[in-house]
Design an enzyme around this catalytic site. Structure first.
Site, mmCIF file in Angstrom:
data_model
loop_
_atom_site.group_PDB
_atom_site.id
_atom_site.type_symbol
_atom_site.label_atom_id
_atom_site.label_comp_id
_atom_site.label_asym_id
_atom_site.label_seq_id
_atom_site.Cartn_x
_atom_site.Cartn_y
_atom_site.Cartn_z
ATOM 1 N N GLU A 1 11.170 -6.563 -0.419
ATOM 2 C CA GLU A 1 10.782 -7.821 -1.049
ATOM 3 C C GLU A 1 9.269 -7.942 -1.016
ATOM 4 O OE1 GLU A 1 11.904 -12.583 -0.671
ATOM 5 O OE2 GLU A 1 12.104 -11.263 1.068
ATOM 6 N N GLU B 1 2.567 -3.533 -7.564
ATOM 7 C CA GLU B 1 2.934 -4.709 -6.790
ATOM 8 C C GLU B 1 2.745 -6.019 -7.544
ATOM 9 O OE1 GLU B 1 4.489 -4.416 -4.160
ATOM 10 O OE2 GLU B 1 3.972 -2.494 -3.279
ATOM 11 N N PRO C 1 -6.803 6.101 16.221
ATOM 12 C CA PRO C 1 -5.835 7.200 16.312
ATOM 13 C C PRO C 1 -4.378 6.767 16.441
ATOM 14 C CG PRO C 1 -7.765 7.651 17.665
ATOM 15 C CD PRO C 1 -7.900 6.241 17.186
ATOM 16 N N GLY D 1 0.831 -1.195 0.000
ATOM 17 C CA GLY D 1 0.000 0.000 0.000
ATOM 18 C C GLY D 1 0.864 1.242 0.000
ATOM 19 N N GLU E 1 -1.310 1.082 -6.834
ATOM 20 C CA GLU E 1 -0.549 0.198 -5.961
ATOM 21 C C GLU E 1 -0.646 -1.253 -6.437
ATOM 22 O OE1 GLU E 1 1.479 0.785 -3.534
ATOM 23 O OE2 GLU E 1 1.177 2.949 -3.338
#
Length: 247
Positions: A120, A70, A89, A50, A66
């Site tokens: 990796e 990936e 939070p 991400g 993303e």
């Protein structure tokens, strides 16, 4: 992406990220893509792929970027949907970071390519992660558990299971997807009857696959339906299996 708080001192700086839970079936096991973090926090730990939402991007565009970085696959080649937002939070030691998790499902995918902040990228069995064999950074283990339950529920009510299968596929190969994701065996005859009677789920190709042993198996492609009608509920499927295979 950092949004400035304006002039309200009670509003803190806020960062928005996307995280991807990418499932595939490899070697009769459900796998998830994880990356080894190359930077702090949690440098050297495994995490979901991400990153930050860039200026000018929507959440969906960030997730598709993303995913492409990936897996080298376009979002259109997979099932990609928004799961939910995570906003505890203290979930990120860098500050106030809200992440929006996405679920991606697809057939056996190519070897992954690590992104810019990762050393990796590897496929690991989901059972290994949930069993404690692979620890995930941040709150990614929680996101994974939520995504797995959502995927299992999706198989009950939608036709998304076929997204795991390279086309064309047999009913037996589709059944194996259900078994791997749900975690229990299904009766082949009951499953075949339900799948072939489901409205617009499977489209026959008119061709067959001839195994080395056994009878030829009819080949199918994904039909036009998005929802599984009637649904195949896990509770009913497990009862059917227990009835056919007692003990």
């Amino acid at each position: 992406m950092i949004s400035k708080p304006g002039h309200d001192p009670e509003v803190s700086l806020l960062a928005v990220t996307v995280d991807l839970v990418i499932f595939t079936v490899r070697g009769d096991e459900l796998h998830i893509l994880v990356v080894e973090r190359g930077i702090e926090p949690f440098q050297g730990a495994m995490a979901l792929p991400g990153g930050y939402v860039r200026p000018g991007e929507t959440l969906d565009e960030a997730a598709e970027r993303e995913l492409r970085e990936e897996t080298s696959l376009e979002g259109s080649a997979l099932h990609l949907e928004q799961l939910r937002a995570y906003s505890e939070p203290e979930r990120d030691p860098r500050g106030r970071v809200i992440t929006v998790a996405y679920l991606a499902l697809g057939p056996d995918m190519p070897p992954p390519v690590a992104g810019t902040d990762a050393r990796e990228a590897v496929w690991v069995p989901v059972a290994s992660v949930l069993g404690g064999g692979t620890e995930l950074a941040f709150d990614h283990a929680t996101i994974l558990r939520d995504a797995l339950e959502h995927a299992r529920s999706q198989l009950e009510h939608t036709t998304v299971a076929a997204k795991f299968c390279p086309e064309p596929f047999t009913v037996g190969e589709l059944r194996r997807i259900y078994e791997v994701v749900w975690g229990f065996k299904l009766d082949p005859s009951n499953f075949r009857r339900k799948m072939t009677r489901a409205e617009a789920f499977l489209e026959p190709t008119g061709e067959q696959r001839f195994p080395d042993v056994g009878r030829p198996a009819a080949l199918y492609r994904r039909g036009s339906a998005r929802f599984l009608v009637p649904p195949l509920l896990r509770t009913a499927a497990s009862r059917d299996d227990a009835h056919v295979h007692p003990g």
